[in-house]
Scaffold this motif. Structure first.
Motif, PDB file in Angstrom:
ATOM      1  N   LYS A 108       0.816  -1.209   0.000  1.00 15.79           N
ATOM      2  CA  LYS A 108       0.000   0.000   0.000  1.00 15.79           C
ATOM      3  C   LYS A 108       0.854   1.265   0.000  1.00 15.79           C
ATOM      4  O   LYS A 108       0.567   2.220  -0.721  1.00 15.79           O
ATOM      5  CB  LYS A 108      -0.909  -0.022   1.224  1.00 15.79           C
ATOM      6  N   ALA A 109       1.923   1.282   0.797  1.00 18.50           N
ATOM      7  CA  ALA A 109       2.774   2.471   0.854  1.00 18.50           C
ATOM      8  C   ALA A 109       3.420   2.748  -0.508  1.00 18.50           C
ATOM      9  O   ALA A 109       3.577   3.907  -0.894  1.00 18.50           O
ATOM     10  CB  ALA A 109       3.843   2.308   1.927  1.00 18.50           C
ATOM     11  N   HIS A 110       3.788   1.682  -1.230  1.00 13.98           N
ATOM     12  CA  HIS A 110       4.350   1.864  -2.572  1.00 13.98           C
ATOM     13  C   HIS A 110       3.325   2.524  -3.501  1.00 13.98           C
ATOM     14  O   HIS A 110       3.669   3.410  -4.287  1.00 13.98           O
ATOM     15  CB  HIS A 110       4.779   0.514  -3.164  1.00 13.98           C
ATOM     16  N   ASP A 111       2.078   2.081  -3.393  1.00 13.66           N
ATOM     17  CA  ASP A 111       1.022   2.651  -4.236  1.00 13.66           C
ATOM     18  C   ASP A 111       0.804   4.129  -3.914  1.00 13.66           C
ATOM     19  O   ASP A 111       0.664   4.963  -4.814  1.00 13.66           O
ATOM     20  CB  ASP A 111      -0.291   1.880  -4.027  1.00 13.66           C
ATOM     21  N   LEU A 112       0.781   4.446  -2.619  1.00 19.35           N
ATOM     22  CA  LEU A 112       0.576   5.832  -2.203  1.00 19.35           C
ATOM     23  C   LEU A 112       1.756   6.709  -2.625  1.00 19.35           C
ATOM     24  O   LEU A 112       1.568   7.844  -3.078  1.00 19.35           O
ATOM     25  CB  LEU A 112       0.397   5.895  -0.685  1.00 19.35           C
ATOM     26  N   LEU A 113       2.964   6.184  -2.484  1.00 15.59           N
ATOM     27  CA  LEU A 113       4.156   6.940  -2.866  1.00 15.59           C
ATOM     28  C   LEU A 113       4.178   7.203  -4.367  1.00 15.59           C
ATOM     29  O   LEU A 113       4.507   8.307  -4.810  1.00 15.59           O
ATOM     30  CB  LEU A 113       5.416   6.175  -2.447  1.00 15.59           C
ATOM     31  N   ALA A 114       3.798   6.204  -5.159  1.00 12.47           N
ATOM     32  CA  ALA A 114       3.754   6.365  -6.612  1.00 12.47           C
ATOM     33  C   ALA A 114       2.724   7.424  -7.006  1.00 12.47           C
ATOM     34  O   ALA A 114       2.965   8.251  -7.898  1.00 12.47           O
ATOM     35  CB  ALA A 114       3.426   5.035  -7.287  1.00 12.47           C
ATOM     36  N   ALA A 115       1.574   7.418  -6.326  1.00 13.70           N
ATOM     37  CA  ALA A 115       0.542   8.413  -6.614  1.00 13.70           C
ATOM     38  C   ALA A 115       1.009   9.812  -6.230  1.00 13.70           C
ATOM     39  O   ALA A 115       0.749  10.791  -6.942  1.00 13.70           O
ATOM     40  CB  ALA A 115      -0.744   8.063  -5.861  1.00 13.70           C
ATOM     41  N   LEU A 116       1.715   9.912  -5.105  1.00 12.82           N
ATOM     42  CA  LEU A 116       2.259  11.204  -4.687  1.00 12.82           C
ATOM     43  C   LEU A 116       3.211  11.751  -5.736  1.00 12.82           C
ATOM     44  O   LEU A 116       3.127  12.918  -6.144  1.00 12.82           O
ATOM     45  CB  LEU A 116       2.996  11.047  -3.349  1.00 12.82           C
ATOM     46  N   GLU A 117       4.129  10.913  -6.199  1.00 12.19           N
ATOM     47  CA  GLU A 117       5.123  11.351  -7.173  1.00 12.19           C
ATOM     48  C   GLU A 117       4.504  11.645  -8.534  1.00 12.19           C
ATOM     49  O   GLU A 117       5.025  12.460  -9.301  1.00 12.19           O
ATOM     50  CB  GLU A 117       6.218  10.295  -7.287  1.00 12.19           C
ATOM     51  N   ALA A 118       3.356  11.011  -8.825  1.00 12.33           N
ATOM     52  CA  ALA A 118       2.667  11.236 -10.102  1.00 12.33           C
ATOM     53  C   ALA A 118       1.711  12.424 -10.036  1.00 12.33           C
ATOM     54  O   ALA A 118       1.148  12.826 -11.056  1.00 12.33           O
ATOM     55  CB  ALA A 118       1.906   9.974 -10.512  1.00 12.33           C
ATOM     56  N   GLY A 119       1.521  12.969  -8.833  1.00  9.81           N
ATOM     57  CA  GLY A 119       0.601  14.099  -8.687  1.00  9.81           C
ATOM     58  C   GLY A 119      -0.861  13.702  -8.726  1.00  9.81           C
ATOM     59  O   GLY A 119      -1.714  14.513  -9.080  1.00  9.81           O
ATOM     60  N   THR A 120      -1.163  12.447  -8.342  1.00  6.05           N
ATOM     61  CA  THR A 120      -2.549  11.964  -8.404  1.00  6.05           C
ATOM     62  C   THR A 120      -3.098  11.583  -7.030  1.00  6.05           C
ATOM     63  O   THR A 120      -4.145  10.952  -6.932  1.00  6.05           O
ATOM     64  CB  THR A 120      -2.662  10.753  -9.343  1.00  6.05           C
ATOM     65  N   LEU A 121      -2.375  11.963  -5.979  1.00  4.36           N
ATOM     66  CA  LEU A 121      -2.792  11.634  -4.618  1.00  4.36           C
ATOM     67  C   LEU A 121      -3.503  12.834  -3.993  1.00  4.36           C
ATOM     68  O   LEU A 121      -2.975  13.947  -3.976  1.00  4.36           O
ATOM     69  CB  LEU A 121      -1.576  11.264  -3.766  1.00  4.36           C
ATOM     70  N   THR A 122      -4.699  12.618  -3.494  1.00  6.03           N
ATOM     71  CA  THR A 122      -5.469  13.690  -2.851  1.00  6.03           C
ATOM     72  C   THR A 122      -5.557  13.438  -1.358  1.00  6.03           C
ATOM     73  O   THR A 122      -5.847  12.320  -0.925  1.00  6.03           O
ATOM     74  CB  THR A 122      -6.889  13.776  -3.437  1.00  6.03           C
ATOM     75  N   ILE A 123      -5.296  14.472  -0.569  1.00  2.59           N
ATOM     76  CA  ILE A 123      -5.375  14.394   0.881  1.00  2.59           C
ATOM     77  C   ILE A 123      -6.609  15.170   1.338  1.00  2.59           C
ATOM     78  O   ILE A 123      -6.798  16.317   0.940  1.00  2.59           O
ATOM     79  CB  ILE A 123      -4.141  15.010   1.562  1.00  2.59           C
ATOM     80  N   SER A 124      -7.433  14.562   2.171  1.00  2.00           N
ATOM     81  CA  SER A 124      -8.636  15.236   2.664  1.00  2.00           C
ATOM     82  C   SER A 124      -8.672  15.226   4.186  1.00  2.00           C
ATOM     83  O   SER A 124      -8.299  14.230   4.819  1.00  2.00           O
ATOM     84  CB  SER A 124      -9.897  14.556   2.129  1.00  2.00           C
ATOM     85  N   ASP A 125      -9.115  16.340   4.744  1.00  2.64           N
ATOM     86  CA  ASP A 125      -9.287  16.465   6.193  1.00  2.64           C
ATOM     87  C   ASP A 125     -10.645  17.097   6.458  1.00  2.64           C
ATOM     88  O   ASP A 125     -10.784  18.321   6.482  1.00  2.64           O
ATOM     89  CB  ASP A 125      -8.172  17.328   6.783  1.00  2.64           C
ATOM     90  N   PRO A 126     -11.681  16.275   6.642  1.00  2.00           N
ATOM     91  CA  PRO A 126     -13.022  16.827   6.849  1.00  2.00           C
ATOM     92  C   PRO A 126     -13.166  17.590   8.160  1.00  2.00           C
ATOM     93  O   PRO A 126     -14.047  18.428   8.288  1.00  2.00           O
ATOM     94  CB  PRO A 126     -13.918  15.588   6.821  1.00  2.00           C
ATOM     95  N   THR A 127     -12.299  17.318   9.143  1.00  2.00           N
ATOM     96  CA  THR A 127     -12.395  18.051  10.407  1.00  2.00           C
ATOM     97  C   THR A 127     -11.982  19.506  10.226  1.00  2.00           C
ATOM     98  O   THR A 127     -12.372  20.365  11.014  1.00  2.00           O
ATOM     99  CB  THR A 127     -11.528  17.406  11.501  1.00  2.00           C
TER     100      THR A 127
END
Length: 210
Positions: A108-127
């Motif tokens: 999972k961390a590899h997938d998240l890291l790849a998305a971060l580097e590709a500019g396709t990772l979205t971070i959300s904080d509803p609080t």
């Protein structure tokens, strides 16, 4: 209004939290039956808290056991990191790199890291009512980027937000496909976990079918 079921879950979470804190200095499996049971009662499973320490699990249970009032939860997050800042992105990348190294060749961390580097990772904080597309602070094109504009989202508690975005199965847990949750509003992969000392919702595109 808090239902009887929610009240029972909160009491259970508080008991589990007390046990975790009492054993903070001891080596304990994050996937022990007591922890897994509490996570399951909220629709999460122990694997969704991948690589979380006892302290991180305590933080998760703190969050889950204080969801009776959205305003109180929002007020309690005043010291949260600014997810639109370069410092947050640097912390996120470092954490993902460390987690990826611990996973081995894939995970999972590899997938998240790849998305971060590709500019396709979205971070959300509803609080805090904000989401932002993550960026790689080591990209030369982002060398002078100190922050980026976030997108306003509805302010809500985690329980409300997760229920709106993730599907629950017949057993009450959130449904996974190919090891990841699926955001029902965007059809993206999703993950709910710890970044630094707070919890965030991360989403990224599913791999194209071959």
């Amino acid at each position: 209004m808090v239902s009887a079921l929610d009240s029972t879950r909160m009491v259970s979470a508080q008991y589990a939290l007390k046990n975790l804190r009492n054993s903070q200095d001891e080596s304990q499996d994050p996937q022990s039956s007591s922890v897994a049971s509490i996570l399951s009662s909220y629709g999460l499973d122990s694997s969704s808290a991948s690589l979380l320490s006892n302290q991180a699990l305590s933080g998760l249970l703190d969050t889950l056991s204080s969801q009776s009032d959205t305003t109180e939860e929002t007020d309690a997050t005043g010291d949260r990191a600014d997810i639109t800042s370069a410092s947050f992105m640097s912390m996120l990348k470092q954490q993902l790199q460390e987690a990826a190294a611990a996973e081995g060749e894939s995970g999972k961390a590899h997938d998240l890291l790849a998305a971060l580097e590709a500019g396709t990772l979205t971070i959300s904080d509803p609080t805090q009512g904000v989401s932002v597309v993550a960026w790689d602070v080591d990209d030369p094109d982002e060398a002078d980027t100190e922050s980026k504009a976030g997108k306003a989202i509805d302010v809500s508690g985690w329980s409300e937000f997760l229920n709106a975005h993730l599907e629950r199965g017949s057993d009450g847990t959130f449904v996974k496909e190919n090891g990841s949750y699926v955001d029902q509003t965007t059809d993206s992969n999703a993950f709910f976990g710890l970044v630094g000392s707070n919890y965030y919702y991360l989403s990224w595109p599913q791999a194209a079918a071959k």
